[in-house]
Design a protein around this motif. Structure first.
Motif, PDB file in Angstrom:
ATOM      1  N   GLY A  91      -4.569   1.301 -16.614  1.00  0.00           N
ATOM      2  CA  GLY A  91      -5.379   1.995 -17.601  1.00  0.00           C
ATOM      3  C   GLY A  91      -6.133   1.025 -18.478  1.00  0.00           C
ATOM      4  O   GLY A  91      -6.373  -0.120 -18.103  1.00  0.00           O
ATOM      5  N   LEU A  92      -6.479   1.500 -19.659  1.00  0.00           N
ATOM      6  CA  LEU A  92      -7.268   0.721 -20.614  1.00  0.00           C
ATOM      7  C   LEU A  92      -6.397   0.345 -21.801  1.00  0.00           C
ATOM      8  O   LEU A  92      -5.692   1.202 -22.352  1.00  0.00           O
ATOM      9  N   VAL A  93      -6.470  -0.913 -22.200  1.00  0.00           N
ATOM     10  CA  VAL A  93      -5.684  -1.388 -23.327  1.00  0.00           C
ATOM     11  C   VAL A  93      -6.471  -2.455 -24.060  1.00  0.00           C
ATOM     12  O   VAL A  93      -7.316  -3.141 -23.458  1.00  0.00           O
ATOM     13  N   GLN A  94      -6.220  -2.601 -25.337  1.00  0.00           N
ATOM     14  CA  GLN A  94      -6.879  -3.655 -26.099  1.00  0.00           C
ATOM     15  C   GLN A  94      -6.184  -4.989 -25.861  1.00  0.00           C
ATOM     16  O   GLN A  94      -4.993  -5.046 -25.522  1.00  0.00           O
ATOM     17  N   ALA A  95      -6.930  -6.051 -26.064  1.00  0.00           N
ATOM     18  CA  ALA A  95      -6.360  -7.382 -25.919  1.00  0.00           C
ATOM     19  C   ALA A  95      -5.131  -7.524 -26.815  1.00  0.00           C
ATOM     20  O   ALA A  95      -5.122  -7.067 -27.954  1.00  0.00           O
ATOM     21  N   GLY A  96      -4.097  -8.135 -26.252  1.00  0.00           N
ATOM     22  CA  GLY A  96      -2.831  -8.274 -26.965  1.00  0.00           C
ATOM     23  C   GLY A  96      -1.856  -7.158 -26.697  1.00  0.00           C
ATOM     24  O   GLY A  96      -0.677  -7.257 -27.059  1.00  0.00           O
ATOM     25  N   GLY A  97      -2.326  -6.107 -26.048  1.00  0.00           N
ATOM     26  CA  GLY A  97      -1.478  -4.967 -25.759  1.00  0.00           C
ATOM     27  C   GLY A  97      -0.667  -5.150 -24.487  1.00  0.00           C
ATOM     28  O   GLY A  97      -0.683  -6.213 -23.859  1.00  0.00           O
ATOM     29  N   SER A  98       0.037  -4.094 -24.120  1.00  0.00           N
ATOM     30  CA  SER A  98       0.921  -4.133 -22.957  1.00  0.00           C
ATOM     31  C   SER A  98       0.656  -2.955 -22.028  1.00  0.00           C
ATOM     32  O   SER A  98       0.226  -1.885 -22.480  1.00  0.00           O
ATOM     33  N   LEU A  99       0.927  -3.169 -20.764  1.00  0.00           N
ATOM     34  CA  LEU A  99       0.872  -2.118 -19.761  1.00  0.00           C
ATOM     35  C   LEU A  99       1.985  -2.349 -18.766  1.00  0.00           C
ATOM     36  O   LEU A  99       2.422  -3.487 -18.563  1.00  0.00           O
ATOM     37  N   SER A 100       2.393  -1.280 -18.115  1.00  0.00           N
ATOM     38  CA  SER A 100       3.426  -1.379 -17.093  1.00  0.00           C
ATOM     39  C   SER A 100       2.920  -0.739 -15.813  1.00  0.00           C
ATOM     40  O   SER A 100       2.385   0.368 -15.836  1.00  0.00           O
ATOM     41  N   LEU A 101       3.099  -1.431 -14.713  1.00  0.00           N
ATOM     42  CA  LEU A 101       2.739  -0.915 -13.399  1.00  0.00           C
ATOM     43  C   LEU A 101       4.008  -0.692 -12.585  1.00  0.00           C
ATOM     44  O   LEU A 101       4.982  -1.438 -12.728  1.00  0.00           O
ATOM     45  N   SER A 102       3.961   0.298 -11.733  1.00  0.00           N
ATOM     46  CA  SER A 102       5.071   0.553 -10.822  1.00  0.00           C
ATOM     47  C   SER A 102       4.534   0.729  -9.420  1.00  0.00           C
ATOM     48  O   SER A 102       3.382   1.133  -9.222  1.00  0.00           O
ATOM     49  N   CYS A 103       5.367   0.449  -8.442  1.00  0.00           N
ATOM     50  CA  CYS A 103       4.974   0.591  -7.041  1.00  0.00           C
ATOM     51  C   CYS A 103       6.197   1.018  -6.251  1.00  0.00           C
ATOM     52  O   CYS A 103       7.278   0.438  -6.397  1.00  0.00           O
ATOM     53  N   ALA A 104       6.023   1.999  -5.419  1.00  0.00           N
ATOM     54  CA  ALA A 104       7.118   2.474  -4.587  1.00  0.00           C
ATOM     55  C   ALA A 104       6.606   2.743  -3.181  1.00  0.00           C
ATOM     56  O   ALA A 104       5.474   3.186  -2.999  1.00  0.00           O
ATOM     57  N   ALA A 105       7.472   2.493  -2.217  1.00  0.00           N
ATOM     58  CA  ALA A 105       7.117   2.725  -0.820  1.00  0.00           C
ATOM     59  C   ALA A 105       7.535   4.121  -0.398  1.00  0.00           C
ATOM     60  O   ALA A 105       8.555   4.650  -0.842  1.00  0.00           O
ATOM     61  N   SER A 106       6.732   4.717   0.445  1.00  0.00           N
ATOM     62  CA  SER A 106       7.073   6.023   1.008  1.00  0.00           C
ATOM     63  C   SER A 106       6.669   6.036   2.471  1.00  0.00           C
ATOM     64  O   SER A 106       5.980   5.141   2.950  1.00  0.00           O
ATOM     65  N   GLY A 107       7.129   7.059   3.173  1.00  0.00           N
ATOM     66  CA  GLY A 107       6.806   7.168   4.579  1.00  0.00           C
ATOM     67  C   GLY A 107       7.911   6.585   5.441  1.00  0.00           C
ATOM     68  O   GLY A 107       9.081   6.740   5.156  1.00  0.00           O
ATOM     69  N   ARG A 108       7.529   5.876   6.479  1.00  0.00           N
ATOM     70  CA  ARG A 108       8.493   5.327   7.430  1.00  0.00           C
ATOM     71  C   ARG A 108       9.434   4.345   6.740  1.00  0.00           C
ATOM     72  O   ARG A 108       9.006   3.551   5.906  1.00  0.00           O
ATOM     73  N   THR A 109      10.684   4.408   7.082  1.00  0.00           N
ATOM     74  CA  THR A 109      11.669   3.493   6.525  1.00  0.00           C
ATOM     75  C   THR A 109      11.417   2.083   7.027  1.00  0.00           C
ATOM     76  O   THR A 109      11.165   1.865   8.213  1.00  0.00           O
ATOM     77  N   PHE A 110      11.457   1.123   6.119  1.00  0.00           N
ATOM     78  CA  PHE A 110      11.314  -0.266   6.521  1.00  0.00           C
ATOM     79  C   PHE A 110      12.085  -1.129   5.542  1.00  0.00           C
ATOM     80  O   PHE A 110      12.420  -0.700   4.438  1.00  0.00           O
TER      81      PHE A 110
END
Length: 124
Positions: free
Chosen positions: A10-29
């Motif tokens: 997203g959008l944040v001002q300088a000095g701020g914080s953000l959190s990203l997440s990532c998850a796998a779906s579909g075929r098991t690996f």
């Protein structure tokens, strides 16, 4: 078919914080490692950070060391990225990636699966 789905950003001002997440779906690996890359307009995709599941080793781009933290999420093949003290130069599309083998964590071609990317914009 394996899919990596990113969330956060997203959008944040300088000095701020953000959190990203990532998850796998579909075929098991089984992934050996997961990481994040980013691509700013007009620039090549660059490595940001990665984590190995086997030994917990983490790797960071020098310019994000001490500001960004990668961690394993609760689910298998899932990873979080906490970004603090963000700077305008961190603005980019951030991509989650998963690697099946040892490989070189810094090299994009070593990764087997990629997310669609999520926009991070840091305003000055």
């Amino acid at each position: 078919q394996v899919q990596l789905v990113e969330s956060g950003g997203g959008l944040v001002q300088a000095g701020g914080s953000l959190s990203l997440s990532c998850a796998a779906s579909g075929r098991t690996f089984s992934s050996y490692a997961m990481g994040w890359f980013r691509q700013a307009p007009g620039k090549e995709r660059e490595f940001v950070t990665a984590i190995n599941w086997s030994d917990g080793n983490t790797y960071y781009l020098g310019s994000v060391q001490g500001r960004f933290t990668i961690s394993r999420a609760n689910a298998k093949n899932a990873v979080n990225l906490q970004m603090n003290s963000l700077k305008p130069e961190d603005t980019a599309v951030y991509y989650c990636a998963a690697r099946s083998g040892r490989g070189n964590p810094w090299i994009a071609n070593e990764y087997d699966y990629w997310g669609q990317g999520t926009q991070v914009t840091v305003s000055s």
